[in-house]
Design a protein around this motif. Structure first.
Motif, mmCIF file in Angstrom:
data_model
loop_
_atom_site.group_PDB
_atom_site.id
_atom_site.type_symbol
_atom_site.label_atom_id
_atom_site.label_comp_id
_atom_site.label_asym_id
_atom_site.label_seq_id
_atom_site.Cartn_x
_atom_site.Cartn_y
_atom_site.Cartn_z
ATOM 1 N N ARG A 1 26.642 19.876 -44.850
ATOM 2 C CA ARG A 1 27.796 19.171 -45.405
ATOM 3 C C ARG A 1 29.121 19.670 -44.841
ATOM 4 N NH1 ARG A 1 24.154 20.055 -49.119
ATOM 5 N NH2 ARG A 1 23.141 18.243 -49.953
ATOM 6 N N LEU B 1 32.467 17.239 -45.679
ATOM 7 C CA LEU B 1 33.290 17.419 -46.866
ATOM 8 C C LEU B 1 34.610 18.120 -46.549
ATOM 9 C CD1 LEU B 1 30.467 18.543 -49.301
ATOM 10 C CD2 LEU B 1 31.355 16.256 -48.863
ATOM 11 N N SER C 1 39.665 13.175 -48.805
ATOM 12 C CA SER C 1 40.114 12.734 -50.107
ATOM 13 C C SER C 1 41.591 12.944 -50.346
ATOM 14 C CB SER C 1 39.328 13.461 -51.207
ATOM 15 O OG SER C 1 39.619 14.825 -51.180
ATOM 16 N N MET D 1 33.015 9.010 -56.084
ATOM 17 C CA MET D 1 32.976 10.471 -56.160
ATOM 18 C C MET D 1 31.576 10.999 -55.889
ATOM 19 S SD MET D 1 33.559 12.967 -59.499
ATOM 20 C CE MET D 1 35.351 12.929 -59.491
ATOM 21 N N HIS E 1 38.644 8.189 -60.994
ATOM 22 C CA HIS E 1 38.330 9.450 -60.315
ATOM 23 C C HIS E 1 39.030 10.617 -61.008
ATOM 24 C CE1 HIS E 1 38.484 12.649 -57.295
ATOM 25 N NE2 HIS E 1 37.458 12.072 -56.709
ATOM 26 N N THR F 1 37.146 13.719 -62.729
ATOM 27 C CA THR F 1 37.422 15.102 -62.326
ATOM 28 C C THR F 1 37.761 15.953 -63.535
ATOM 29 O OG1 THR F 1 38.205 14.378 -60.154
ATOM 30 C CG2 THR F 1 38.872 16.568 -60.877
ATOM 31 N N MET G 1 31.338 19.196 -56.656
ATOM 32 C CA MET G 1 32.136 18.777 -55.511
ATOM 33 C C MET G 1 33.379 17.996 -55.951
ATOM 34 S SD MET G 1 30.417 19.919 -52.912
ATOM 35 C CE MET G 1 28.821 20.208 -52.179
ATOM 36 N N THR G 2 33.151 16.981 -56.808
ATOM 37 C CA THR G 2 34.196 16.052 -57.269
ATOM 38 C C THR G 2 35.073 15.573 -56.106
ATOM 39 O OG1 THR G 2 35.717 17.856 -57.933
ATOM 40 C CG2 THR G 2 34.225 16.987 -59.613
ATOM 41 N N THR G 3 34.421 15.176 -55.000
ATOM 42 C CA THR G 3 35.156 14.743 -53.818
ATOM 43 C C THR G 3 35.747 13.360 -54.007
ATOM 44 O OG1 THR G 3 33.240 13.696 -52.819
ATOM 45 C CG2 THR G 3 33.568 16.029 -52.345
ATOM 46 N N GLU H 1 35.522 11.055 -48.497
ATOM 47 C CA GLU H 1 34.533 12.115 -48.254
ATOM 48 C C GLU H 1 33.143 11.683 -48.697
ATOM 49 O OE1 GLU H 1 37.061 14.826 -50.518
ATOM 50 O OE2 GLU H 1 36.513 16.347 -49.039
ATOM 51 N N PHE H 2 33.094 11.037 -49.858
ATOM 52 C CA PHE H 2 31.800 10.604 -50.370
ATOM 53 C C PHE H 2 31.181 9.546 -49.460
ATOM 54 C CE2 PHE H 2 29.425 8.464 -54.117
ATOM 55 C CZ PHE H 2 28.242 9.052 -53.718
#
Length: 328
Positions: free
Chosen positions: A6, A10, A14, A123, A273, A277, A298-300, A304-305
């Motif tokens: 990843r 990642l 975002s 996310m 989002h 988060t 992660m809460t990307t 990114e997701f």
């Protein structure tokens, strides 16, 4: 060799999508009022369902709206995903999935929706290793034991997963090929049914995310044999990885994510989002996820997701095609 990296996926994306918050008035204008529906395309009791129900009351507080969980299982999660793909992009319908969502496009070529065109990433919640586990009354004490049993036993050792074409199924398929052994796959209709049979001793081996199995591993109703992450999970420090058990480079992590109907306005996605988060980073919720369920949060952001999801589609799609895996 299973290698899922990843780093890089990642590392970017975002900040641009989330850096400029929408004006509150604009978000209200683009978000329909009413009950927010989170569709979980699996039966109650699985890991995606657990994450959705953990977030539900915190989302209600953050959004100021009623949030309901709707379980719509079927076809490896594609039934519920299709319902969301066909829903209005008004911010009232969202989809909670896990890793099978990236496998389905290759496993189910006739799906009535396009995973990349009809659903927008919101996310990547987090990732976690899977665990190969057995009932305590089974004779297996290590991964080597089930590999040898698979070689000795006609038809192979039966093992259960959350469904045909699931990440657990694909990982065990590759492990069997590398080990030169035989495993007999038993697909279940989600994590809840799998757990029920595993702790009841009705299936000798189960593989699922550590988030799904954690409570039962801690209670001693299931015995862990190996985990599939690159490193040992903190709560399973005494359980070797598959890579440590004679298969260098073997890695397969479960993951969870959130999607919206394609075309959901960016400010609406940003608002949800932010609420997600806040929910998953709530101290009590974060502790439960990271310590009890061993999820790496992660809460990307959406960009990114999307990159991560597309990489998962490529990796596991290749495994499906190479091994001619078909839906049950």
């Amino acid at each position: 060799m299973i290698v899922i990296s990843r780093r890089g996926l990642l590392a970017a994306g975002s900040a641009a999508a989330l850096a400029v918050p929408a004006a509150p008035g604009l978000v209200r204008a683009q978000t329909a009022t009413g009950t927010v529906r989170i569709v979980v395309p699996f039966p109650p009791g699985g890991s995606a369902d657990a994450l959705a129900r953990l977030a539900q009351p915190l989302l209600e507080r953050g959004l100021g709206q009623t949030v309901i969980i709707e379980n719509r299982p079927g076809a490896g999660g594609s039934v519920g995903a299709n319902a969301v793909a066909k829903a209005a992009p008004d911010g009232l319908t969202w989809l909670f999935v896990f890793d099978t969502h990236a496998v389905n496009p290759s496993l189910l070529p006739s799906m009535p929706f396009d995973s990349q065109k009809d659903l927008d990433p919101v996310m990547l919640i987090g990732t976690a290793p899977m665990v190969v586990a057995t009932h305590p009354q089974q004779p297996f004490r290590s991964l080597a034991d089930i590999i040898q049993s698979g070689k000795d036993r006609a038809g192979g050792v039966p093992y259960g997963t959350i469904g045909n074409g699931s990440l657990g199924h694909l990982a065990m398929t590759l492990l069997a090929k590398r080990a030169g052994t035989n495993f007999a796959h038993i697909p279940y209709r989600g994590g809840g049914p799998l757990i029920n049979d595993a702790i009841g001793g009705h299936v000798p081996i189960a593989i699922g995310s550590v988030a799904l199995l954690a409570t039962h591993l801690q209670a001693g109703t299931l015995r862990p044999l190996a985990q599939t992450g690159a490193q040992r999970a903190t709560a399973l420090a005494n359980v070797p990885t598959v890579a440590e058990s004679g298969f260098p480079g073997f890695e397969a992590d479960a993951w969870w994510g959130v999607f919206a109907p394609a075309g959901t306005p960016a400010p609406v996605v940003q608002r949800f989002h932010a609420a997600l988060t806040a929910a998953f980073r709530d101290p009590a919720a974060e502790k439960q996820l990271t310590e009890t369920q061993q999820v790496k949060l992660m809460t990307t952001g959406p960009a990114e997701f999307r990159a991560f999801f597309e990489s998962q589609m490529r990796i596991w799609g290749e495994v499906v095609r190479d091994n001619q895996i078909k839906p049950s």
